[in-house]
Design a protein around this motif. Sequence first.
Motif, PDB file in Angstrom:
ATOM      1  N   GLY A 174     -24.499   7.106 -37.265  1.00 23.88           N
ATOM      2  CA  GLY A 174     -25.055   8.152 -36.412  1.00 23.88           C
ATOM      3  C   GLY A 174     -25.220   7.734 -34.986  1.00 23.88           C
ATOM      4  N   TYR A 226     -27.333  15.557 -42.567  1.00 28.22           N
ATOM      5  CA  TYR A 226     -27.588  14.519 -41.569  1.00 28.22           C
ATOM      6  C   TYR A 226     -27.451  15.095 -40.166  1.00 28.22           C
ATOM      7  N   SER A 227     -26.422  15.915 -39.953  1.00 28.01           N
ATOM      8  CA  SER A 227     -26.223  16.546 -38.648  1.00 28.01           C
ATOM      9  C   SER A 227     -27.346  17.525 -38.337  1.00 28.01           C
ATOM     10  N   ASP A 268     -23.927  16.212 -48.251  1.00 26.50           N
ATOM     11  CA  ASP A 268     -25.133  15.615 -47.677  1.00 26.50           C
ATOM     12  C   ASP A 268     -24.937  15.232 -46.213  1.00 26.50           C
ATOM     13  N   LEU A 269     -23.710  14.959 -45.794  1.00 28.73           N
ATOM     14  CA  LEU A 269     -23.455  14.591 -44.398  1.00 28.73           C
ATOM     15  C   LEU A 269     -23.788  15.739 -43.444  1.00 28.73           C
ATOM     16  N   LEU A 289     -32.906  13.288 -46.884  1.00 29.99           N
ATOM     17  CA  LEU A 289     -32.776  13.497 -45.442  1.00 29.99           C
ATOM     18  C   LEU A 289     -33.681  14.626 -44.966  1.00 29.99           C
ATOM     19  N   VAL A 301     -25.878   5.617 -43.710  1.00 33.88           N
ATOM     20  CA  VAL A 301     -25.964   6.612 -42.643  1.00 33.88           C
ATOM     21  C   VAL A 301     -26.639   6.055 -41.392  1.00 33.88           C
ATOM     22  N   LEU A 328     -29.747   4.701 -41.032  1.00 36.96           N
ATOM     23  CA  LEU A 328     -31.171   4.926 -40.851  1.00 36.96           C
ATOM     24  C   LEU A 328     -32.015   3.710 -41.186  1.00 36.96           C
TER      25      LEU A 328
END
Length: 466
Positions: A251, A162-163, A158-159, A189, A234, A236
């Motif tokens: 982030g 995010y990118s 899942d990371l 995401l 993360v 957010l």
Amino acid sequence: MEQFSFNPYREVDTMFEEPLVPLVEGKNMRKLTLSDLYPEILTQIFGYLDTRDKSRVAQCCQYFNEICKNRQMWKGTEARLNLKPNQNPIYQSLSVRGVSNVQVLSLKRSLRDLTSHVPIKKLKLSGCYNVTDYSLSSTVNLENLVDLDLSLCKQITDLSLYSIVGKAKNLQRLDLGGCCNLTDRGLLLISYGLRNLVKLDLRSCYSLTDRALAYLAGEVQINEPKTFNFLAKVGLIENPNCVICKRGGSGGASSSSTSSSSSRASNKVVLPKIDEFTKFGMLKLQSLVLQDCQKISDTSLDYISRIPSIQSLNLSFCVNITDNGLKHLKKLPKLSELNLRSCDNITDTALINLKDCPTIQHLDVSFCEKICNLNYHLCRHLRTLSLSACDISDSALMAVDLGALETLNLGQCRKLSDLGLRAIAEKCTRLKYIDLYGCSGVSTKGIEAIMGLSTLKHVNLGLWKV
């Protein structure tokens, strides 16, 4: 004679080294060569070459190399690269020629150099086993990226999403097939940062559940503990009890960062914080592939029905889908293609429930062994129908209107006989392709009736015995 207009080509000197001598008998003259042609003409000629030959021509001489920098020559070209250290000259060459479609065959380092030199529009990383979350976090410039293929990149989590959300905000097509480490949180995401996706492929993402489809439909409960903790982790959402949030989130970069630390954090993703006004859900999603996502159930179909832009839906091998769940699909006003291949719990009732979906033109229910009959109202709109290995008999085909059919797959339908083929020949006046693979109940008489169709272009008779 057809007139050709050429674009100005100012980068190359078009003057000949020596004047041409008119052809006169008995007098010697210098032989003309390919390099004597104007660059505009050479551009047109080289444009007919394939990619490999264009590259070879560019290495012949400096003159041809300059001509081969014309971006029109390389339009639509896909570069296939084995990423290694010290390849910056190659990346610069791709950038000069306007090549923006890249397929990475192997990866031995990060994607930083590639993405910093080439404004990529289409990136294919399919099958690169060593692509990791770090590989995607190292990317620099993905503003122009509209098509990303990460299928079979089994190490990403899942990371990585995010990118992607932070760097590829204009993404329209995303293929995550076989990325088995992705979870529902990854879809959260996507529903937050990639709302303009047109095509999303999630085949064989085994960990996805009904909650993932709820996120895509915009059904997000921020106050739910698991959702809240993930968003806080993360960075957010603000969580006063979260140590990461106190440091500015995973982030973002600290406002008091020094110049050296800010350069190291230049690739870090900074996304807007989520609050009560933040919107989730897919606005333009047209194609959704959920093949072999075996944890999703009829509840997912309810959520999918809340994405009205869906045109193509693939639910093949989703064994928990039942007849009742298909009732929800009537809420999709644009649904034209539905794949239910190998959905073991699908029966004749499913086709009855789909009769209220008049927009469906392509239907695949192959290997649904419980299907014995067809629905008249559903079939009359179909252009493609796949019934391979279904328990379909002659009477089922004779009872429906198949006048709009162009493609019909009946492979391994053991109950099919010459009577059914004659019915098809009478009803399917637009038929172009028919599959009779393994239909042991038909004879040459039935085949002759099918071959009499004037529109028929191809017949598959593999393993057919008379």
